[in-house]
Design an enzyme around this catalytic site. Structure first.
Site, short mmCIF file in Angstrom:
data_model
loop_
_atom_site.label_atom_id
_atom_site.label_comp_id
_atom_site.label_asym_id
_atom_site.label_seq_id
_atom_site.Cartn_x
_atom_site.Cartn_y
_atom_site.Cartn_z
N LEU A 1 11.45 -10.27 2.54
CA LEU A 1 11.66 -9.09 3.38
C LEU A 1 11.80 -7.83 2.53
O LEU A 1 12.67 -6.99 2.76
CB LEU A 1 12.91 -9.29 4.25
N GLY A 2 10.91 -7.72 1.53
CA GLY A 2 10.89 -6.53 0.69
C GLY A 2 10.22 -5.38 1.41
O GLY A 2 10.20 -5.30 2.64
N ARG B 1 16.00 -13.75 -0.29
CA ARG B 1 17.09 -14.11 -1.21
C ARG B 1 18.25 -13.14 -1.09
O ARG B 1 19.41 -13.50 -1.33
CB ARG B 1 16.58 -14.15 -2.65
N ASN C 1 0.23 -11.50 -2.90
CA ASN C 1 -0.94 -11.21 -3.73
C ASN C 1 -1.25 -12.37 -4.67
O ASN C 1 -1.44 -12.18 -5.87
CB ASN C 1 -0.71 -9.93 -4.54
N SER D 1 -3.24 -5.35 3.04
CA SER D 1 -3.24 -4.02 2.45
C SER D 1 -2.67 -3.03 3.45
O SER D 1 -2.90 -3.14 4.65
CB SER D 1 -4.68 -3.60 2.07
N LYS E 1 -9.13 -9.44 -1.06
CA LYS E 1 -8.08 -8.47 -1.37
C LYS E 1 -8.08 -8.12 -2.85
O LYS E 1 -7.83 -6.98 -3.25
CB LYS E 1 -6.73 -9.04 -0.96
N HIS F 1 -10.84 -5.69 -3.37
CA HIS F 1 -10.36 -4.43 -2.79
C HIS F 1 -9.48 -3.68 -3.79
O HIS F 1 -9.65 -2.47 -4.01
CB HIS F 1 -9.58 -4.74 -1.51
N ASN F 2 -8.55 -4.39 -4.42
CA ASN F 2 -7.65 -3.73 -5.36
C ASN F 2 -8.37 -3.30 -6.63
O ASN F 2 -8.03 -2.29 -7.23
CB ASN F 2 -6.48 -4.66 -5.70
N GLU G 1 -9.93 -0.14 -5.81
CA GLU G 1 -8.86 0.86 -5.77
C GLU G 1 -8.54 1.37 -7.18
O GLU G 1 -8.32 2.57 -7.38
CB GLU G 1 -7.63 0.21 -5.14
N TYR G 2 -8.51 0.46 -8.17
CA TYR G 2 -8.27 0.87 -9.55
C TYR G 2 -9.29 1.93 -9.97
O TYR G 2 -8.95 2.96 -10.55
CB TYR G 2 -8.42 -0.33 -10.49
#
Length: 299
Positions: A8-9, A31, A86, A112, A164, A167-168, A171-172
C-alpha cells in the site's frame, strides 16, 4: 467483486482508493500497519470469499517472491494472483508454474500512471490466460482511464511486464531528449526564457507529451532546477530493456544511451573523462585540470 491488495505504498494505496471509489471491496495489507486493513496475509486471505483474487504491489525480486511463496500456501484452487509490480518478465513464468502446481491462476500486470493514477487512471498491460484476464476485467475497468483505451491483454504470461518494461525504456529515451534540449537552451546566451520555450512546445508541436507538461511543471517550481542535484537512479527496467534488445539483436541506441547517461550522473568525477583528458594531453598537449585533492596539496 473483492480484491486483496498486498503493498500500500504510493501506487498501491492510490489503487486501493480508486478501486473502492468504483465499488470494489478491497482488503489491503502492508508491512506498515498504519495503512493496513489486516495484520497479515493469513487474515487478508480469510477476509476474501472464494474464488479469491490477490493483487501484489511490492518491489520486484525477493519481496515479490516472498509474497508469492506465502500466497501459494494460503490460497486454494481456482484463486488468482496478480503481480502488478515492476517484476522482470522472466520471473513471471516461474511464478505461474509455481502457482499452477496448486491450480492457482497467475496474471502479470504492468501498471503505469504513477502518483497521478488515482485521478487519471492507470494504463494496464496484462499477460496471462484468457479465462483469468476475463475474470479480472471489472478490476481492470475500475483502474484504467475512462474511455476505450488504457488496458490491453498483451499476450501470454510475461507479456504484461515485458510491455511495461519496453514502455519504461522508451520513457528513459524521451526524458533524456528533453533533458539534453533543456541543457543546450540554458547554455546559450541568446535564449533568455527557457521555461517559456518549453511551455510553447506543449501546444501544436510534434514533441508535445505528458512528460513535456511535467517538465514545464518542474520548471515552474524551480525555473533553472537549481535546487536539484544532477543525479538520477534507474529502476532496473531500462537495463532489462537493453538486455532484451541484445538477446533479440534489436538495435536500441537511444534507450541504451539514456540508460548510460543515468550512470554518468552518479559520478562526481568521471574516471573515463580522466583517461580522455590524459590522452588529449599526450597527443595534443591540451591542458588538463588537477584533481581537487591535488589542488589542495599545492595550496
Amino acid at each position: 467483486m473483492q480484491l486483496g491488495l498486498v503493498g500500500l505504498g504510493k501506487m498501491g494505496g492510490n489503487m486501493r482508493e480508486r478501486l473502492r471509489n468504483a465499488g470494489i471491496t478491497v482488503v489491503g495489507y502492508d508491512r506498515d500497519p498504519d495503512p493496513s486493513d489486516v495484520d497479515n496475509l493469513v487474515d487478508l486471505v480469510d477476509r476474501l470469499e472464494a474464488p479469491r483474487t490477490v493483487w501484489v504491489m511490492v518491489p520486484a525480486g525477493a519481496a515479490t517472491q516472498g509474497v508469492i511463496d506465502q500466497l501459494a500456501t494460503l490460497l486454494k484452487p481456482g484463486d488468482i494472483v496478480v503481480d502488478g509490480g515492476n517484476s522482470r518478465w522472466t520471473d513471471d513464468e516461474k511464478h505461474a508454474k509455481q502457482l499452477r502446481a496448486r491450480d492457482i491462476g497467475f496474471v502479470d500486470a504492468g501498471v503505469s500512471g504513477g502518483v497521478w493514477g488515482l485521478k487519471n487512471g492507470y494504463a494496464l498491460m496484462v499477460g496471462g490466460d484468457e479465462e483469468h484476464v476475463r475474470w479480472l476485467e471489472p478490476i481492470f475497468d475500475a483502474l484504467k482511464p475512462q474511455g476505450p483505451y488504457g488496458f490491453v491483454h498483451a499476450g501470454k504470461v510475461g507479456a504484461g511486464h515485458f510491455a511495461k518494461m519496453v514502455h519504461n525504456g522508451i520513457e528513459y529515451a524521451m526524458m533524456q531528449a528533453y533533458a539534453e534540449g533543456w541543457e543546450l537552451l540554458e547554455k546559450v546566451d541568446s535564449v533568455t526564457d527557457v521555461r517559456e520555450v518549453f511551455r510553447s512546445w506543449t501546444q501544436g508541436t510534434v514533441i508535445r507529451s505528458w512528460l513535456l507538461d511535467l517538465a514545464v511543471d518542474a520548471l515552474d517550481d524551480d525555473e533553472h532546477l537549481e535546487k536539484l542535484r544532477g543525479y538520477a537512479e534507474d529502476s532496473g527496467e531500462g537495463r532489462w530493456t537493453v538486455e532484451a534488445a541484445i538477446d533479440n539483436a534489436v538495435p536500441m541506441p537511444a534507450i541504451t544511451s539514456a540508460l548510460f547517461a543515468r550512470f554518468a550522473s552518479r559520478q562526481e568525477d568521471s574516471p573515463q573523462m580522466k583517461m580522455v583528458a590524459a590522452l588529449r594531453n599526450q597527443f595534443g598537449g591540451h591542458a588538463v585540470e588537477a584533481a581537487p585533492e591535488e589542488r589542495t596539496k599545492k595550496d
